[in-house]
Motif scaffolding. Sequence first.
Motif, PDB file in Angstrom:
ATOM      1  N   TYR A 107       0.848  -1.189   0.000  1.00  0.00           N
ATOM      2  CA  TYR A 107       0.000   0.000   0.000  1.00  0.00           C
ATOM      3  C   TYR A 107       0.886   1.242   0.000  1.00  0.00           C
ATOM      4  O   TYR A 107       1.892   1.292   0.703  1.00  0.00           O
ATOM      5  CB  TYR A 107      -0.872   0.029   1.256  1.00  0.00           C
ATOM      6  CG  TYR A 107      -1.975  -1.000   1.326  1.00  0.00           C
ATOM      7  CD1 TYR A 107      -3.298  -0.641   1.065  1.00  0.00           C
ATOM      8  CD2 TYR A 107      -1.714  -2.321   1.676  1.00  0.00           C
ATOM      9  CE1 TYR A 107      -4.330  -1.573   1.162  1.00  0.00           C
ATOM     10  CE2 TYR A 107      -2.734  -3.259   1.764  1.00  0.00           C
ATOM     11  CZ  TYR A 107      -4.044  -2.879   1.511  1.00  0.00           C
ATOM     12  OH  TYR A 107      -5.051  -3.803   1.601  1.00  0.00           O
ATOM     13  N   ASN A 137      -4.649  -7.992   1.956  1.00  0.00           N
ATOM     14  CA  ASN A 137      -5.727  -7.165   1.427  1.00  0.00           C
ATOM     15  C   ASN A 137      -6.836  -6.883   2.432  1.00  0.00           C
ATOM     16  O   ASN A 137      -7.613  -5.950   2.254  1.00  0.00           O
ATOM     17  CB  ASN A 137      -6.322  -7.780   0.162  1.00  0.00           C
ATOM     18  CG  ASN A 137      -6.712  -9.228   0.305  1.00  0.00           C
ATOM     19  OD1 ASN A 137      -5.857 -10.105   0.262  1.00  0.00           O
ATOM     20  ND2 ASN A 137      -7.998  -9.498   0.470  1.00  0.00           N
ATOM     21  N   ASP A 191      -7.727  -3.334   4.292  1.00  0.00           N
ATOM     22  CA  ASP A 191      -8.696  -2.325   3.859  1.00  0.00           C
ATOM     23  C   ASP A 191      -9.667  -1.956   4.975  1.00  0.00           C
ATOM     24  O   ASP A 191      -9.993  -0.781   5.164  1.00  0.00           O
ATOM     25  CB  ASP A 191      -9.489  -2.836   2.658  1.00  0.00           C
ATOM     26  CG  ASP A 191      -8.705  -2.766   1.360  1.00  0.00           C
ATOM     27  OD1 ASP A 191      -7.467  -2.817   1.405  1.00  0.00           O
ATOM     28  OD2 ASP A 191      -9.339  -2.669   0.291  1.00  0.00           O
ATOM     29  N   GLU A 240      -7.270  -1.847  -7.308  1.00  0.00           N
ATOM     30  CA  GLU A 240      -6.767  -2.583  -6.158  1.00  0.00           C
ATOM     31  C   GLU A 240      -7.168  -4.054  -6.244  1.00  0.00           C
ATOM     32  O   GLU A 240      -6.348  -4.955  -6.014  1.00  0.00           O
ATOM     33  CB  GLU A 240      -7.303  -1.983  -4.863  1.00  0.00           C
ATOM     34  CG  GLU A 240      -6.841  -2.728  -3.622  1.00  0.00           C
ATOM     35  CD  GLU A 240      -7.540  -2.276  -2.353  1.00  0.00           C
ATOM     36  OE1 GLU A 240      -7.171  -2.796  -1.282  1.00  0.00           O
ATOM     37  OE2 GLU A 240      -8.451  -1.434  -2.429  1.00  0.00           O
ATOM     38  N   PHE A 269      -4.460  -7.278  -6.409  1.00  0.00           N
ATOM     39  CA  PHE A 269      -4.398  -8.376  -5.439  1.00  0.00           C
ATOM     40  C   PHE A 269      -4.707  -9.717  -6.098  1.00  0.00           C
ATOM     41  O   PHE A 269      -4.083 -10.732  -5.774  1.00  0.00           O
ATOM     42  CB  PHE A 269      -5.349  -8.118  -4.273  1.00  0.00           C
ATOM     43  CG  PHE A 269      -4.758  -7.268  -3.186  1.00  0.00           C
ATOM     44  CD1 PHE A 269      -3.656  -7.707  -2.469  1.00  0.00           C
ATOM     45  CD2 PHE A 269      -5.300  -6.027  -2.875  1.00  0.00           C
ATOM     46  CE1 PHE A 269      -3.100  -6.935  -1.449  1.00  0.00           C
ATOM     47  CE2 PHE A 269      -4.755  -5.248  -1.853  1.00  0.00           C
ATOM     48  CZ  PHE A 269      -3.654  -5.705  -1.150  1.00  0.00           C
TER      49      PHE A 269
END
Length: 436
Positions: A159, A280, A283, A371, A375
């Motif tokens: 990120y 992930n 988030d 995004e 991923f």
Amino acid sequence: MKVRLITAVAVSAALVGIAGCGSGSSSSSGSGGSGTTLTYWASNQGASLQDDQKVLQPELDKFQKQTGVKVNLQVIGWPDLQNKILAATTSGNGPDVLNIGNTWAPSLQATGAFLPFGDAEFKAIGGKDKFVPASLATGGMAGKDPTSVPLYSLVYGLYYNKKMFADAGLKPPTTWEELQDAAKKLTDKSKGVYGMAMEGGSYTEGVHFAFIFGQQQDSNPFTTDGKADFTSAGQVQGVKQYVDLMADGVVNPSSAQYKNGPEAPGDFAKGKAAMLMSQNNADNTLVADGMKSDEYGVVAIPAPANAPKNTASFVAGINLSVFKNTKNKDAALKFVNFMTSEEEQKIFDKPFAALPVLKGVTPNFTDNADEAKTFQEILNTRAVPLPLVPNEAAYETNVGNAVVQLTAQAATGKAPSDDDIKAALQKAQDTMAAAG
């Protein structure tokens, strides 16, 4: 961050008593049709056990309506789950179907308590070809029929704060050297801002990155015959690559105390760090801390420019297993097929912030299409399972703790040398060997 908690409890081998809800404890039919009742242990994926119940129960009711098979659900927290599973493997008094952390699969397979998925079993759940190969590869020991199949997948990504990068005239790094350079340029200690956020006190994070960066050097922590090999040049280099972030001063020294909590993602979300290497499901934490999805970007964690491989993650996630002694095998396989269907994957992935384990399914854990694509590509093309050996949990504990100690040393301003790292890894290997 549930997957980190998965491996954090995977080292516990203590057995605790469990209340009886044995395989096939309530069944009038072994055929898997109407009148059958399954017991299902689900791992806690959401914010609470109750939240998981709210997500899962409507789908279990749907399954009962479709098949006539009732499912008794028990959502179990991570601090308790593996102990309950281990107790069930010795008592024979467990559920029909259960969730496991996918890194547990080889050690649980070694107990002999779980149903192997051979050709007939895979046919019953829609075939092995429906699964993303990297996710399917986590199902058990190499060279044997797996005793689990993937349910939810997660991987690591890098990120980065879009505004901080733009203000500095930087682009997202494509090599490790570019990452190091960006981290140095974005560190401003006078403002309490650092280039990278890190959970330096987390042994699971430590071993995860030691493994990933070791893979970039084409180095494995175990030989092909399953013997520990923690001190090879590639393994030392992998640990050094991670620890040097702290030694280079681009990480806040206080983060040597950060474990598997919200601190590191919180630092990133609040602008105290420009980059974060995380799975992930970060988030959810970023949004909870007030960061909008358009304020950050995600790229694959880069490898050094001269690295022989570009591995960017290990395959993290949750798998489904069936106890071998279930009296309801057919119903259990119908349930596994249902839970791993495309329709259910789309339903579960968003609240549980997971990647789909099926080929061709578009991720929906985020509304950020770029995004999601990043991923999914990492999972499909740049992720490999952690070692598929029975003592994988001991590897995580011992190497992970060694990395934590080295990171703490680096936080004091004394950068660990190659010899320091090799000695720490040798101690980890010796400790694991002594434990048997």
